[in-house]
Scaffold this motif. Structure first.
Motif, mmCIF file in Angstrom:
data_model
loop_
_atom_site.group_PDB
_atom_site.id
_atom_site.type_symbol
_atom_site.label_atom_id
_atom_site.label_comp_id
_atom_site.label_asym_id
_atom_site.label_seq_id
_atom_site.Cartn_x
_atom_site.Cartn_y
_atom_site.Cartn_z
ATOM 1 N N GLY A 422 14.062 21.716 -19.027
ATOM 2 C CA GLY A 422 12.562 23.170 -19.360
ATOM 3 C C GLY A 422 11.680 22.004 -20.226
ATOM 4 N N ARG A 423 11.646 21.215 -20.178
ATOM 5 C CA ARG A 423 10.566 19.586 -20.208
ATOM 6 C C ARG A 423 10.079 18.793 -18.779
ATOM 7 N N LEU A 424 8.348 18.621 -18.608
ATOM 8 C CA LEU A 424 8.210 17.825 -17.745
ATOM 9 C C LEU A 424 7.931 16.088 -17.828
ATOM 10 N N ASP A 425 9.620 15.599 -17.083
ATOM 11 C CA ASP A 425 8.712 14.292 -17.592
ATOM 12 C C ASP A 425 8.069 13.706 -16.241
ATOM 13 N N ILE A 426 8.063 12.320 -15.828
ATOM 14 C CA ILE A 426 7.187 11.321 -15.257
ATOM 15 C C ILE A 426 7.680 10.438 -14.396
ATOM 16 N N ALA A 427 6.877 10.253 -13.413
ATOM 17 C CA ALA A 427 7.524 9.041 -12.370
ATOM 18 C C ALA A 427 6.035 8.522 -12.141
ATOM 19 N N VAL A 428 6.284 6.804 -12.253
ATOM 20 C CA VAL A 428 5.165 6.199 -12.163
ATOM 21 C C VAL A 428 5.876 5.015 -10.834
ATOM 22 N N ALA A 429 5.351 4.908 -9.845
ATOM 23 C CA ALA A 429 5.171 3.887 -8.432
ATOM 24 C C ALA A 429 4.308 3.526 -9.212
ATOM 25 N N ASN A 430 5.073 1.597 -9.476
ATOM 26 C CA ASN A 430 3.829 0.382 -10.437
ATOM 27 C C ASN A 430 4.318 -0.322 -8.980
ATOM 28 N N GLY A 431 2.538 -1.437 -9.324
ATOM 29 C CA GLY A 431 3.424 -2.544 -7.953
ATOM 30 C C GLY A 431 1.086 -3.027 -7.714
ATOM 31 N N SER A 432 1.437 -4.485 -8.553
ATOM 32 C CA SER A 432 0.692 -5.280 -8.501
ATOM 33 C C SER A 432 -0.774 -5.117 -7.081
ATOM 34 N N THR A 433 -1.647 -4.855 -7.308
ATOM 35 C CA THR A 433 -2.586 -6.030 -6.226
ATOM 36 C C THR A 433 -3.193 -7.092 -6.360
ATOM 37 N N LEU A 434 -2.477 -7.800 -8.138
ATOM 38 C CA LEU A 434 -2.623 -9.217 -7.862
ATOM 39 C C LEU A 434 -2.091 -10.076 -7.373
ATOM 40 N N GLU A 435 -1.892 -11.524 -6.568
ATOM 41 C CA GLU A 435 -1.346 -12.063 -5.997
ATOM 42 C C GLU A 435 -0.356 -13.240 -6.778
ATOM 43 N N GLN A 436 0.530 -13.522 -6.724
ATOM 44 C CA GLN A 436 2.028 -14.652 -7.034
ATOM 45 C C GLN A 436 0.979 -16.228 -7.147
ATOM 46 N N LEU A 437 0.903 -16.559 -8.147
ATOM 47 C CA LEU A 437 0.035 -17.746 -8.395
ATOM 48 C C LEU A 437 1.046 -18.799 -7.701
ATOM 49 N N ASP A 438 2.584 -19.096 -7.618
ATOM 50 C CA ASP A 438 2.913 -19.789 -6.864
ATOM 51 C C ASP A 438 2.776 -19.680 -5.238
ATOM 52 N N ASN A 439 2.298 -18.095 -4.834
ATOM 53 C CA ASN A 439 2.577 -17.701 -3.134
ATOM 54 C C ASN A 439 0.919 -16.676 -2.756
ATOM 55 N N PRO A 440 -0.079 -16.945 -2.486
ATOM 56 C CA PRO A 440 -0.103 -16.198 -2.517
ATOM 57 C C PRO A 440 -0.161 -14.972 -1.220
ATOM 58 N N LEU A 441 0.143 -15.593 -0.666
ATOM 59 C CA LEU A 441 0.520 -14.381 0.392
ATOM 60 C C LEU A 441 1.654 -13.448 -0.225
ATOM 61 N N LEU A 442 1.505 -13.308 -1.817
ATOM 62 C CA LEU A 442 2.956 -12.172 -2.117
ATOM 63 C C LEU A 442 2.400 -11.793 -3.740
ATOM 64 N N LEU A 443 2.652 -10.420 -3.104
ATOM 65 C CA LEU A 443 1.712 -9.290 -4.045
ATOM 66 C C LEU A 443 2.215 -9.472 -5.537
ATOM 67 N N LYS A 444 2.293 -9.233 -7.329
ATOM 68 C CA LYS A 444 3.637 -9.165 -7.976
ATOM 69 C C LYS A 444 3.999 -8.291 -7.696
ATOM 70 N N ALA A 445 5.497 -7.919 -7.983
ATOM 71 C CA ALA A 445 5.825 -6.512 -7.908
ATOM 72 C C ALA A 445 6.269 -5.904 -9.640
ATOM 73 N N LYS A 472 11.636 -4.980 -10.073
ATOM 74 C CA LYS A 472 10.689 -4.779 -9.580
ATOM 75 C C LYS A 472 10.617 -4.202 -8.053
ATOM 76 N N TYR A 473 8.969 -3.612 -7.439
ATOM 77 C CA TYR A 473 8.309 -3.505 -6.598
ATOM 78 C C TYR A 473 6.896 -3.294 -5.829
ATOM 79 N N TRP A 474 6.801 -3.620 -4.781
ATOM 80 C CA TRP A 474 5.301 -3.390 -4.457
ATOM 81 C C TRP A 474 5.116 -2.180 -4.446
ATOM 82 N N GLY A 475 5.155 -0.877 -4.914
ATOM 83 C CA GLY A 475 5.884 0.437 -5.278
ATOM 84 C C GLY A 475 4.167 0.386 -4.923
#
Length: 597
Positions: A422-445, A472-475
């Motif tokens: 009877g109470r509202l919960d919350i779902a949020v898909a997260n995923g950074s738009t910053l690039e990984q330091l060791d591989n700039p072709l990938l974003l941070k999950a 972790k994901y690129w949600g």
């Protein structure tokens, strides 16, 4: 003399030692407090406690999910080839539920893009329509003709814009948008240009509603920025691990001017006209990512709230009820007056009533907004002030939703009762738009958030809610539906450059649910207010208003009844102002027909 020097030296050494010891003790105490204090700071998956202040959680969370995407046939990959380091690639894409074949269960549309901007189409980048066949999903994209190989997909929604009894499909693109008219035989016809809604700008989120109450469903389309990388920026073929690469300015939306939004008035003959400017909702200064039509002030007319990225959000109040003339609709910008002119990077948007958590329910919509990195998400509670005006107060920290989201980039959202208490919960898909330091072709999950509502505050239970939610994901897009028709709320999440998640709700509970489906013209269903009463408990939802990020939740409203087997009363206030009331409604599925008003 030497005696006094020696004694002075000892005092100095003792003072220095005491100071060092004190610092060490204070430092240790600070670390101890950081570990043991009650806070939602830092990585939500780290140091997850099994005991919350107001609920004994033991070693298990009250909510459980399992990923069944591959076993049920929802198989695809978002984005062909390697990431090209462009802003449109990193922003998409959305996901939407709709019953396109009218068989009573929810089908899934996942938006994609065919190659990087400016490149040739790639069949691996087609959008996908998965038909729900009960025990599995079947990819019917080709036969349905909704793959949009020429498009660069952003978002999607289902709506019966022509009021012929089956839902159509609108797809927003980086480039011309698509309107797929449902032909009723399992196929669609693309009619956007003919209907006048093939906006060629970079479109993102959309919302539907009959804002002028003429009986026809209208469409509001958000446009983002005037993007053109024109080949600027470093070569994407960078050496991994060097840490010396440059981030191109073309990944920053602030580098580009905003584009005006569209308000398409439905003429009722299959065509639309853009009236955004004359109605005052073109939002010239906003980099828009999402919007909702919803009666925010309770006067019976659909207002408009717009999420803007790196520019102030907008609340446009529909003034028709005051002016008494629905021939010339006018919206008033009341963002500053209502406290909603938030300049942060706003992406996902959800609507629900959470006033009961503060002891001040007012039956008016409250707003949950997901934000970019270091800006924390926001939960605005509506308040009618002493002068009778509407304002919103940010209760994010009060609900313990703030600090935990500072390090995250939030996208798709949902306010839903996952454990049916009877109470509202919350779902949020997260995923950074910053690039990984060791591989700039990938974003941070980043991990998904599942915030369980404990009555007074929310708790992120995702790390304990199933193996799939530990990773972790690129949600990006997130949309809810009871796709297996067992009465609880399931989840679908679009993953940038990845395989979608189809999360079946496997929460062990004896709680009951009431699943409400509205039957009637879409012009009266979108924006309708549904209230459920049981003894001293009250719940409310607004159909079609919880718009998530560039997608759509299923067009059903799932109310948790707890241990109760019945709701005392269900009241529907349709978008045209008419009302339907049902008494003693038994748990399960219930259709409410407008024709019986």
């Amino acid at each position: 003399m030497s005696f006094f020097k020696s004694r002075r030296r000892r005092r100095i050494l003792i003072a220095i030692g005491g100071t060092a010891l004190g610092i060490a003790v204070l430092t240790g105490l600070a670390f101890w407090l950081e570990i043991h204090r009650e806070t939602d700071l830092a990585d939500p998956a780290a140091k997850v406690t099994s005991r919350f202040k107001d609920f004994e959680m033991a070693d298990s969370a009250p909510i459980r999910f399992r990923d069944v995407a591959e076993s049920m046939g929802v198989i695809m990959h978002h984005g062909p080839g390697p990431r090209g380091r462009t802003l449109p690639e990193d922003t998409g894409s959305g996901i939407a539920w709709g019953d396109y074949d009218g068989d009573g269960d929810w089908d899934l549309y996942v938006v994609n893009f065919s190659g990087s901007s400016g490149k040739d189409p790639d069949t691996e980048g087609a959008n996908h329509l998965f038909r729900n066949d009960g025990d599995r999903f079947t990819d019917v994209t080709r036969q349905a003709r909704v793959g949009d190989l020429e498009g660069f997909g952003m978002g999607a929604t289902f709506a019966d814009y022509d009021d012929d009894g089956d839902v159509d499909l609108y797809v927003s693109n980086f480039g011309p948008n698509r309107l797929y008219q449902n032909r009723g035989d399992g196929t669609f016809e693309e009619v956007a240009a003919k209907a006048g809604v093939a906006d060629a700008h970079w479109s993102t989120g959309v919302t539907w509603g009959d804002f002028n109450r003429d009986g026809h469903l209208d469409l509001y389309v958000c446009n983002y920025v005037d993007y053109d990388d024109n080949g600027v920026g470093p070569d994407p073929a960078l050496e991994s691990g060097s840490g010396t690469y440059e981030v191109p300015f073309t990944l920053n939306p602030n580098s580009f001017d905003p584009q005006s939004n569209r308000l398409y008035r439905n003429r009722g003959d299959g065509t639309f006209e853009d009236v955004a400017e004359q109605c005052g909702v073109d939002n010239l200064e906003g980099r828009s990512l999402g919007a909702t039509f919803c009666d925010l002030d309770g006067d019976g007319w659909l207002d408009l709230y717009v999420n803007n990225d790196a520019s102030a959000n907008k609340l446009f109040r529909n003034m028709t009820g005051d002016l008494g003339d629905n021939e010339s609709i006018l919206f008033a910008d009341q963002s500053a007056a209502t406290g909603t002119a938030d300049p942060r990077g706003s992406m996902g948007l959800s609507v629900g009533e959470i006033g009961g958590m503060t002891g001040k329910p007012d039956s008016l919509p409250d707003l949950f907004v997901s934000h970019w990195l270091a800006q924390e998400n926001a939960f605005y509670q509506s308040v009618v002030n002493s002068g009778g005006g509407l304002e919103y107060r940010d209760k994010t920290r009060h609900f313990r939703l703030g600090e935990i989201s500072i390090d995250m980039v939030g996208w798709g959202t949902a306010l839903a009762d996952f454990d049916l208490d009877g109470r509202l919960d919350i779902a949020v898909a997260n995923g950074s738009t910053l690039e990984q330091l060791d591989n700039p072709l990938l974003l941070k999950a980043e991990p998904v958030f599942i915030f369980w509502n404990g009555g007074k505050r929310f708790h992120n239970v995702a790390p304990k809610a199933g193996e799939v939610l530990v990773r972790k994901y690129w949600g990006r897009g997130l949309a809810v539906a009871d796709f297996d028709r067992d009465g609880d709320v399931d989840l679908a999440i679009a993953v940038n450059r990845g395989q979608p998640l189809l999360l079946r709700n496997e929460t062990l509970t004896t709680n009951q649910s009431l699943v409400i489906t509205l039957r009637g013209s879409p012009s009266v269903c979108f924006g309708a207010k549904v209230e459920v009463y049981q003894k001293d408990h009250f719940q409310v939802r607004w159909s079609g208003a919880d718009v998530t990020f560039m997608g759509m939740h299923a067009a059903e409203l799932i109310f948790g009844l707890g241990e109760n087997r019945m709701a005392d009363k269900v009241k529907v206030k349709w978008a045209d102002g008419k009302e339907t009331t049902l008494i003693d409604v038994v748990a399960g599925r219930r259709e409410v027909d407008y024709q019986k008003v």
